[in-house]
Design a protein around this motif. Sequence first.
Motif, PDB file in Angstrom:
ATOM      1  N   UNK A   1      54.196  88.775 -79.127  1.00 35.76           N
ATOM      2  CA  UNK A   1      53.993  88.258 -77.581  1.00 35.76           C
ATOM      3  C   UNK A   1      52.422  88.821 -77.562  1.00 35.76           C
ATOM      4  N   UNK A   2      51.189  89.014 -78.955  1.00 33.18           N
ATOM      5  CA  UNK A   2      50.122  89.339 -78.939  1.00 33.18           C
ATOM      6  C   UNK A   2      49.220  88.439 -79.144  1.00 33.18           C
ATOM      7  N   UNK A   3      50.055  87.255 -79.373  1.00 31.91           N
ATOM      8  CA  UNK A   3      49.468  85.498 -79.617  1.00 31.91           C
ATOM      9  C   UNK A   3      49.240  84.990 -78.250  1.00 31.91           C
ATOM     10  N   UNK A   4      48.116  83.932 -78.550  1.00 27.24           N
ATOM     11  CA  UNK A   4      48.178  83.072 -77.431  1.00 27.24           C
ATOM     12  C   UNK A   4      48.841  82.207 -77.957  1.00 27.24           C
ATOM     13  N   UNK A   5      48.951  80.972 -77.242  1.00 30.25           N
ATOM     14  CA  UNK A   5      49.433  79.923 -76.934  1.00 30.25           C
ATOM     15  C   UNK A   5      48.690  78.623 -78.548  1.00 30.25           C
ATOM     16  N   UNK A   6      47.464  78.820 -78.797  1.00 32.36           N
ATOM     17  CA  UNK A   6      46.591  78.474 -79.570  1.00 32.36           C
ATOM     18  C   UNK A   6      47.393  78.627 -80.558  1.00 32.36           C
ATOM     19  N   UNK A   7      46.851  80.188 -80.937  1.00 35.82           N
ATOM     20  CA  UNK A   7      47.184  80.598 -82.238  1.00 35.82           C
ATOM     21  C   UNK A   7      48.836  81.120 -82.842  1.00 35.82           C
ATOM     22  N   UNK A   8      49.786  80.677 -81.598  1.00 33.35           N
ATOM     23  CA  UNK A   8      50.810  80.797 -82.094  1.00 33.35           C
ATOM     24  C   UNK A   8      51.096  79.173 -83.257  1.00 33.35           C
ATOM     25  N   UNK A   9      50.407  77.970 -82.047  1.00 36.23           N
ATOM     26  CA  UNK A   9      50.521  76.792 -82.726  1.00 36.23           C
ATOM     27  C   UNK A   9      50.412  76.485 -83.701  1.00 36.23           C
TER      28      UNK A   9
ATOM     29  N   UNK B   1      60.899  80.431 -90.858  1.00 38.74           N
ATOM     30  CA  UNK B   1      60.203  81.039 -88.947  1.00 38.74           C
ATOM     31  C   UNK B   1      60.306  82.315 -88.512  1.00 38.74           C
ATOM     32  N   UNK B   2      60.091  83.864 -88.862  1.00 40.58           N
ATOM     33  CA  UNK B   2      60.838  84.073 -87.292  1.00 40.58           C
ATOM     34  C   UNK B   2      59.902  85.257 -86.960  1.00 40.58           C
ATOM     35  N   UNK B   3      59.808  84.445 -85.760  1.00 38.69           N
ATOM     36  CA  UNK B   3      58.490  85.132 -84.253  1.00 38.69           C
ATOM     37  C   UNK B   3      59.616  86.288 -83.969  1.00 38.69           C
ATOM     38  N   UNK B   4      58.507  87.681 -83.125  1.00 42.60           N
ATOM     39  CA  UNK B   4      59.519  88.473 -82.482  1.00 42.60           C
ATOM     40  C   UNK B   4      58.038  89.432 -82.394  1.00 42.60           C
ATOM     41  N   UNK B   5      58.684  90.409 -80.977  1.00 39.51           N
ATOM     42  CA  UNK B   5      57.645  90.971 -80.378  1.00 39.51           C
ATOM     43  C   UNK B   5      58.964  91.841 -78.802  1.00 39.51           C
ATOM     44  N   UNK B   6      57.882  92.269 -78.687  1.00 41.45           N
ATOM     45  CA  UNK B   6      58.379  92.710 -76.913  1.00 41.45           C
ATOM     46  C   UNK B   6      57.036  92.311 -76.309  1.00 41.45           C
TER      47      UNK B   6
ATOM     48  N   UNK C   1      43.552  89.454 -72.361  1.00 44.73           N
ATOM     49  CA  UNK C   1      43.999  87.732 -71.289  1.00 44.73           C
ATOM     50  C   UNK C   1      45.529  87.703 -71.004  1.00 44.73           C
ATOM     51  N   UNK C   2      46.712  88.086 -72.073  1.00 46.87           N
ATOM     52  CA  UNK C   2      47.963  87.571 -72.189  1.00 46.87           C
ATOM     53  C   UNK C   2      48.860  88.289 -71.219  1.00 46.87           C
ATOM     54  N   UNK C   3      50.211  88.118 -70.549  1.00 44.94           N
ATOM     55  CA  UNK C   3      51.201  88.777 -69.917  1.00 44.94           C
ATOM     56  C   UNK C   3      52.108  88.482 -70.509  1.00 44.94           C
ATOM     57  N   UNK C   4      53.401  89.023 -69.674  1.00 45.07           N
ATOM     58  CA  UNK C   4      54.650  88.968 -70.343  1.00 45.07           C
ATOM     59  C   UNK C   4      55.133  87.218 -70.018  1.00 45.07           C
ATOM     60  N   UNK C   5      53.950  86.386 -69.430  1.00 45.76           N
ATOM     61  CA  UNK C   5      54.918  85.099 -69.082  1.00 45.76           C
ATOM     62  C   UNK C   5      54.219  84.278 -69.694  1.00 45.76           C
ATOM     63  N   UNK C   6      52.346  84.314 -69.884  1.00 46.42           N
ATOM     64  CA  UNK C   6      51.493  83.293 -70.905  1.00 46.42           C
ATOM     65  C   UNK C   6      51.359  83.821 -72.382  1.00 46.42           C
ATOM     66  N   UNK C   7      52.429  85.006 -72.633  1.00 44.88           N
ATOM     67  CA  UNK C   7      52.005  84.904 -74.336  1.00 44.88           C
ATOM     68  C   UNK C   7      52.533  83.289 -75.501  1.00 44.88           C
ATOM     69  N   UNK C   8      51.683  83.766 -76.473  1.00 44.56           N
ATOM     70  CA  UNK C   8      52.278  83.023 -77.136  1.00 44.56           C
ATOM     71  C   UNK C   8      54.035  82.008 -77.404  1.00 44.56           C
ATOM     72  N   UNK C   9      54.885  84.121 -77.924  1.00 47.00           N
ATOM     73  CA  UNK C   9      55.832  83.982 -78.146  1.00 47.00           C
ATOM     74  C   UNK C   9      56.532  83.374 -77.021  1.00 47.00           C
ATOM     75  N   UNK C  10      56.728  83.371 -75.730  1.00 47.08           N
ATOM     76  CA  UNK C  10      57.621  83.257 -74.859  1.00 47.08           C
ATOM     77  C   UNK C  10      57.646  81.691 -74.611  1.00 47.08           C
ATOM     78  N   UNK C  11      55.637  81.779 -74.459  1.00 47.97           N
ATOM     79  CA  UNK C  11      55.636  79.496 -74.918  1.00 47.97           C
ATOM     80  C   UNK C  11      56.458  79.565 -75.725  1.00 47.97           C
TER      81      UNK C  11
END
Length: 442
Positions: free
Chosen positions: A367-375, A387-392, A400-410
């Motif tokens: 959840x601490x990853x940005x969209x670019x980083x997760x890509x 690959x397993x992505x996990x977080x809260x 600069x991230x919140x619950x709805x724009x982080x890389x995991x939710x993306x």
Amino acid sequence: MNKVYVLDTNVLLQDPNSIYSFDDNEVVIPAVVLEEVDSKKRYMDEVGRNARQVSKLIDALREKGKLHEKIPLHNGGVLRIELNHRSFHELQDIFVEKTNDNRILAVANNLSNEEKTKEDGRPVIIVSKDTLVRVKADALGLIAEDFLSDRVVEVDHVYTGFLDLYIEKDSLDKFYEKNELTLAEVTNHPFYPNQFVIMKDALGGSSSAVGMVDKTGKKVKRLFTDHDHVWGIRPRNVQQTMAVELLLRNDLPLVTLIGKAGTGKTLLALAAGLLQTEDLGTFKKLLVARPIVPVGKDIGFLPGEKEEKLRPWMQPIYDNLEYLFNTKKPGELDAILAGMGSIEVEALTYIRGRSIPDQYIIIDEAQNLTKHEVKTILTRVGERSKIVLMGDPEQIDHPYLDEYNNGLTYVVEKFKDQQIAGHVKLVKGERSGLAQLAADLL
């Protein structure tokens, strides 16, 4: 009526393409924002990359005209760099210090006052990710908005990966008899591939079953894997059972797990990875990584070699490995890992440029990853890897991230209708009664 949007620096650093998110309205970038962007462009992280991208975008617009005049954008709007409305005279008695935030507010305030004098004056809106900037703007009588165009999903609509379905008792009996059920027979609700279905008796009986929608999205089938034992770990609730199903399926190279602290995400993923790496030999190596984002004040540089520097950041991973290997003595886990040689605990800092085939990859705290980083991470995955992505998403330490724009939710939202991906949200904490109560109350 057209509007004037004054952008704060954090909007551009969050999304360099944000200048194209305001339709046919006028976008104003105060000169002080350019100064702040310039001060960030040397950073060797996501903020620095975005600062450099903003600089390139604005530089490319110079070919269309002078930046202090209105430059047309391809979406129908216009952009200009504001140089003339910088006077701090009206705010000097309210905000004593000429901080960059206050200077941006001064520009928005002066533009707003100018528009009010016009017969067809337009509303001036300051857009900022900074809560206090929006509070100050509101106190000045200015319209202030958060930048929400980067949100992947709206509030309370994050995909959970499972759905409760109430069906007739006869349909439940048929499911147990044939190990599958055609969804069209029991409901007209659309389903995603690999979505779980918790089927319950519509008349309130005690009968129930858990199934998984096939890749066509038209049938629900019994779970394939044996959940009785995974490296000594047994699922304690239905969502953990779903998670184990995803973690052990060879036909799902991408798995995402979301859940509060203590729901068992890391432990289940490590157990499944050890089983498939050490016992079954499905993968050659188990790679565990997490982003280096501190909680609270950064402790600064750490002494020692790379492994010694990483140890404090990776300690949560080692805690779970100690539990799985049932180690009692200091140094015992290090000796085991050194002897095995197939488990690698790494920081995401070193993943760029790598190609990772035949490995079981676990990315914790995604959840601490940005969209670019997760890509960047997902494009490193090689042939025959999982690959397993996990977080809260509710526990984010990135500024600069919140619950709805982080890389995991993306990733969850972008891959929910893909046949190669599976997702489940873990809802019940199993760490302890105190941990679950803290997660709910705090």
